[in-house]
Design a protein around this motif. Structure first.
Motif, mmCIF file in Angstrom:
data_model
loop_
_atom_site.group_PDB
_atom_site.id
_atom_site.type_symbol
_atom_site.label_atom_id
_atom_site.label_comp_id
_atom_site.label_asym_id
_atom_site.label_seq_id
_atom_site.Cartn_x
_atom_site.Cartn_y
_atom_site.Cartn_z
ATOM 1 N N ARG A 77 47.687 -58.498 19.714
ATOM 2 C CA ARG A 77 48.245 -57.768 18.569
ATOM 3 C C ARG A 77 49.765 -57.794 18.550
ATOM 4 N NH1 ARG A 77 44.839 -52.203 17.350
ATOM 5 N NH2 ARG A 77 42.923 -53.220 16.616
ATOM 6 N N GLU B 293 42.862 -55.514 10.531
ATOM 7 C CA GLU B 293 43.827 -56.215 9.697
ATOM 8 C C GLU B 293 43.461 -56.111 8.229
ATOM 9 O OE1 GLU B 293 43.920 -60.114 11.120
ATOM 10 O OE2 GLU B 293 44.884 -59.624 13.055
ATOM 11 N N LYS C 157 36.197 -56.492 20.400
ATOM 12 C CA LYS C 157 37.654 -56.493 20.170
ATOM 13 C C LYS C 157 38.012 -57.361 18.973
ATOM 14 C CE LYS C 157 42.021 -57.189 22.550
ATOM 15 N NZ LYS C 157 42.675 -57.567 23.824
ATOM 16 N N LYS C 158 37.372 -58.549 18.898
ATOM 17 C CA LYS C 158 37.666 -59.448 17.787
ATOM 18 C C LYS C 158 37.269 -58.819 16.467
ATOM 19 C CE LYS C 158 38.891 -63.341 15.958
ATOM 20 N NZ LYS C 158 40.290 -63.786 15.978
ATOM 21 N N ASN D 147 45.903 -64.549 13.528
ATOM 22 C CA ASN D 147 46.063 -63.323 12.739
ATOM 23 C C ASN D 147 47.435 -63.244 12.094
ATOM 24 O OD1 ASN D 147 47.508 -63.039 15.026
ATOM 25 N ND2 ASN D 147 46.698 -61.041 15.621
ATOM 26 N N GLU E 98 39.774 -56.277 15.491
ATOM 27 C CA GLU E 98 41.011 -56.868 14.985
ATOM 28 C C GLU E 98 40.853 -57.316 13.543
ATOM 29 O OE1 GLU E 98 42.092 -59.999 17.545
ATOM 30 O OE2 GLU E 98 42.655 -58.709 19.245
#
Length: 768
Positions: free
Chosen positions: A571, A761, A753-754, A477, A757
């Motif tokens: 994160r 983002e 969760k992925k 990320n 994220e």
């Protein structure tokens, strides 16, 4: 000495049958020490005295021998005997008053015929009178005593006492008088007290130390005929500090060779002092003279000598003699005798420096030289110089002390020039220490040594290198222009003003679209990302060639390749995992959850296989009721298996009928009979309805045991061709603008969760 013994006798007398007590005093005088023969004479001498009977006599005694006299008591029969007929008393031995002063006796008169007492027993006491028969004695002699020298006249030395065994209460037998027989005129004695005193002023121990004095004691008050005794008194005069120190000479001369070692003793000097002990202690000092800076003096406490030591090296060629004024002074003074001082003395010492053949002398105590590394063999490093310090000024030769295998340098024997004997590498050995020896041709045994330190100067012959093996990690990320690593460099070379490194990317490679390098101009560089998001599934390792150059002249450079690994991160930037096999864990599933899911999948597959087997055994149609599907078939939404799914079977014909290819057979089962294609050709696929096409495929699968769906579930989807509405796939939704808020995905749990994220983002980047 005459002692009188008085005997008092109380005697009872009885006349005939009538016994009448007639006590009468009787007296008898005996001299101490009288013999038995003199007792009758003594009795006879007192026989004329009526009151003192020289013998015992009873009134009953008629002289016919019928009365018998008996004597009992102390000494009766041994010292005193009595004539039983006459009653005369005799002594058998000499009497000594000092042993026994009196005797108690009993006398009785009895009838010789009947042995009956004629008189009652009478008691009388004999006292032994003293005579002068004992001379005075000194029980504590001989005596040993001390008295300080220079004492005043009349100073008491000692009191002696003599004892006399005679009776001091009778006459002068025990009256003692003291006199000095030997020791005059130095000492005197008091006649009555026996106190010995000094008889002269200022008796000097240094003149005479010991005296023997004889003292006499005489009784009878010293009269003629008295007895005497003597004793010896040994008197020693103790020392006082009444003599100042004196040097025997006022001028001394000392020879010292110039080769004497610094700190060594070169001579001794002593001042005499007649005193002894601490009174003779002294201290030596150099009070002046041109040699006070070259020589020093100390005191030997035992011998009381001044030890002269060398403080600096001597050089006969520069100075041939020195002069010292030395003082010796007492350390313990007695102010009573200060008038005899001063208690110190001064003498002059001349020191003659002797010429000695000395070894060569180097101009410096040590040498430091330098030479550049990689210099050619034979390059001059430096020169050492030595010369003969003697007046002869002999020629000097030089050589290096080293082993045969350590010949790093050579030296010119005549000039002392040192040259290199090998090519040096500063990074291997930056310093060399050698010893150069100089000797005279005329006296080769006289050698001098000097240490020489040679520094190897640096040449820029080593390129810079990375300071360490860096482990560079980029997060999936990651954002553009994000610093993922700071690198440094090191160089084995030595830069006087500090090292300076320059970092850049290797220009021989095309521009890197993923990473870039920034020189921080502080001997470090930063690695930055050039794009957003990295995927381990797509590429998990990147290589970044880096060029590092130093600031030397000429400048050297080297290249190194950094390995950058793609990792899944939290994160906050913390690395979670970098292993591709752990990709499923990026969705937030724990290891226990993954194991549980795998177990469930295995159980479900077993149930499906069992269900299909039962259906075939009953020859029932493959189509199951909706209830069975709900009870036994579980559908999982996954991202697919990539290229492996396309190898299992081809569904391109369903997605785009016009692109359908020939029927592909399964790779894991080889059919016995090759089926004939029953589907329409590609030319007529455009006119066939999709539903009809699926039915045909289903019939083929039922008839052919080598193709699905006997052991798998096929999913068909067809979007159609050239839709005016466009694609509605979610894969392209990230590129479109939407007002939808995806923050609620973070509340769905670790399984999403992925996804949270990714959309989080995308939303943040869209906002920025």
């Amino acid at each position: 000495m005459v002692v009188v013994v008085v005997v008092v006798v109380c005697l009872k007398t009885c006349i005939t049958s009538t016994c009448t007590l007639n006590p009468q005093p009787y007296g008898m005088l005996l001299w101490e020490g009288s013999s038995p023969e003199t007792s009758s004479a003594v009795t006879a001498s007192f026989s004329w005295l009526e009151d003192y009977l020289p013998s015992l006599h009873s009134n009953s005694d008629k002289g016919d021998g019928s009365v018998k006299y008996i004597l009992t008591g102390e000494g009766a029969g041994t010292i005193f005997i009595i004539d039983d007929t006459t009653g005369d008393i005799h002594s058998t031995k000499s009497l000594d008053r000092e042993k026994k002063t009196h005797y108690v006796l009993h006398a009785q008169a009895i009838d010789r015929r009947t042995n009956k007492p004629l008189e009652p027993e009478s008691e009388f006491i004999i006292k032994v009178q003293d005579i002068n028969d004992n001379a005075p004695k000194f029980t504590d002699g001989p005596y040993i005593v001390t008295v300080p020298e220079m004492s005043d006249m009349g100073t008491s030395v000692l009191q002696v006492t003599a004892t006399d065994a005679d009776d001091p209460t009778y006459g002068n037998s025990a009256r003692v008088v003291y006199s000095i027989l030997q020791g005059q005129p130095y000492f005197s004695v008091d006649p009555k007290t026996g106190v010995i005193r000094t008889a002269l002023h200022n008796m000097d121990r240094e003149a005479r130390e010991h005296y023997s004095v004889v003292i006499q004691a005489k009784d009878m008050a010293g009269q003629v005929g008295g007895l005497s005794g003597s004793t010896t008194v040994n008197i020693t005069l103790t020392d006082v500090n009444d003599n100042p120190p004196r040097f025997p000479q006022k001028h001394y001369q000392l020879y010292v060779p110039e080769s004497a070692q610094v700190g060594s003793a070169v001579g001794k000097i002593k001042a005499n002092d007649a005193d002894m002990g601490s009174n003779a202690d002294m201290k030596y000092t150099v009070i002046n003279g041109d040699g006070s800076g070259v020589f020093s003096i100390s005191t030997d406490r035992e011998t009381r000598e001044g030890i002269i030591s060398l403080k600096k090296p001597l050089n006969y060629e520069k100075k041939k003699s020195y002069t010292l004024n030395i003082e010796g002074a007492n350390t313990h003074l007695d102010f009573r005798f200060s008038h005899l001082g001063p208690f110190k003395d001064v003498t002059m010492l001349k020191i003659i420096v002797g010429d000695v053949d000395e070894p060569p002398l180097f101009t410096l105590p040590s040498y430091v030289m330098d030479v550049y590394e990689n210099a050619e063999i034979g390059t001059a490093v430096g020169t050492v110089t030595a010369q003969d310090p003697d007046s002869a000024n002999n020629v000097v030769r030089y050589f290096i002390d080293h082993n045969a295998e350590d010949r790093y340098f050579t030296i010119d024997a005549n000039t002392g020039t040192i040259k290199t004997a090998k090519v040096f590498d500063r990074e291997e050995t930056p310093w060399y220490n050698i010893t150069v020896t100089a000797s005279e041709i005329e006296s080769p045994g006289l050698l001098s040594h000097v240490p020489v330190g040679i520094k190897i100067l640096d040449v820029n012959d080593n390129p810079p290198e990375l300071a360490e093996d860096y482990d560079v990690v980029v997060c999936e990320n990651a954002k553009p222009n994000q610093v993922i690593q700071t690198i440094g460099a090191t160089d084995r070379d030595d830069f006087a003003n500090g090292q300076r490194f320059h970092f850049s990317l290797d220009n021989s490679f095309p521009l890197n679209p993923n990473f870039t390098l920034k020189d921080n101009e502080d001997n470090t560089a930063s690695i930055l990302t050039r794009r957003r998001r990295f995927s381990r599934t797509t590429q998990d390792v990147y290589y970044l060639p880096v060029v590092i150059s130093d600031g030397g002249i000429p400048s050297l450079s080297s290249s190194a390749t950094l390995v950058i690994r793609v990792c899944a991160c939290e994160r906050d930037g913390r690395v979670r995992t970098c292993h591709a096999e752990a990709f499923l864990s990026s969705a937030g599933l724990s290891t226990g959850a993954l194991i549980a899911i795998l177990l469930c999948v295995i159980i479900l597959l077993a149930i499906v296989v069992l269900f299909i087997t039962l259906r075939r055994s009953k020859k029932e149609p493959l189509i199951i009721s909706e209830e069975d599907v709900r009870e036994n078939v579980v559908t999982y939404d996954d991202e697919g298996g990539g290229e492996e799914d396309t190898e299992a079977f081809d569904i391109t014909a369903l997605r785009n009928p016009s692109a359908a290819e020939e029927l592909k057979y399964r790779r894991d089962v080889r059919p016995e009979v090759k089926p004939t294609p029953k589907h329409p050709t590609s030319s007529c696929l455009d006119s066939i309805d999709v539903q009809e096409f699926i039915k045909q495929r289903l019939a083929e699968a039922d008839l052919d045991p080598s193709v699905p769906p006997y052991d798998s579930l096929q999913t068909y989807a067809y979007e159609g061709q050239r839709s005016e509405a466009g694609s509605i796939s979610s894969l392209d939704s990230a590129t479109t603008h939407s007002d939808q808020d995806y923050n609620y995905l973070g509340d769905w749990g670790p399984e999403f969760k992925k996804l949270a994220e990714l959309y989080g983002e995308i939303e943040s980047e869209r906002t920025t």
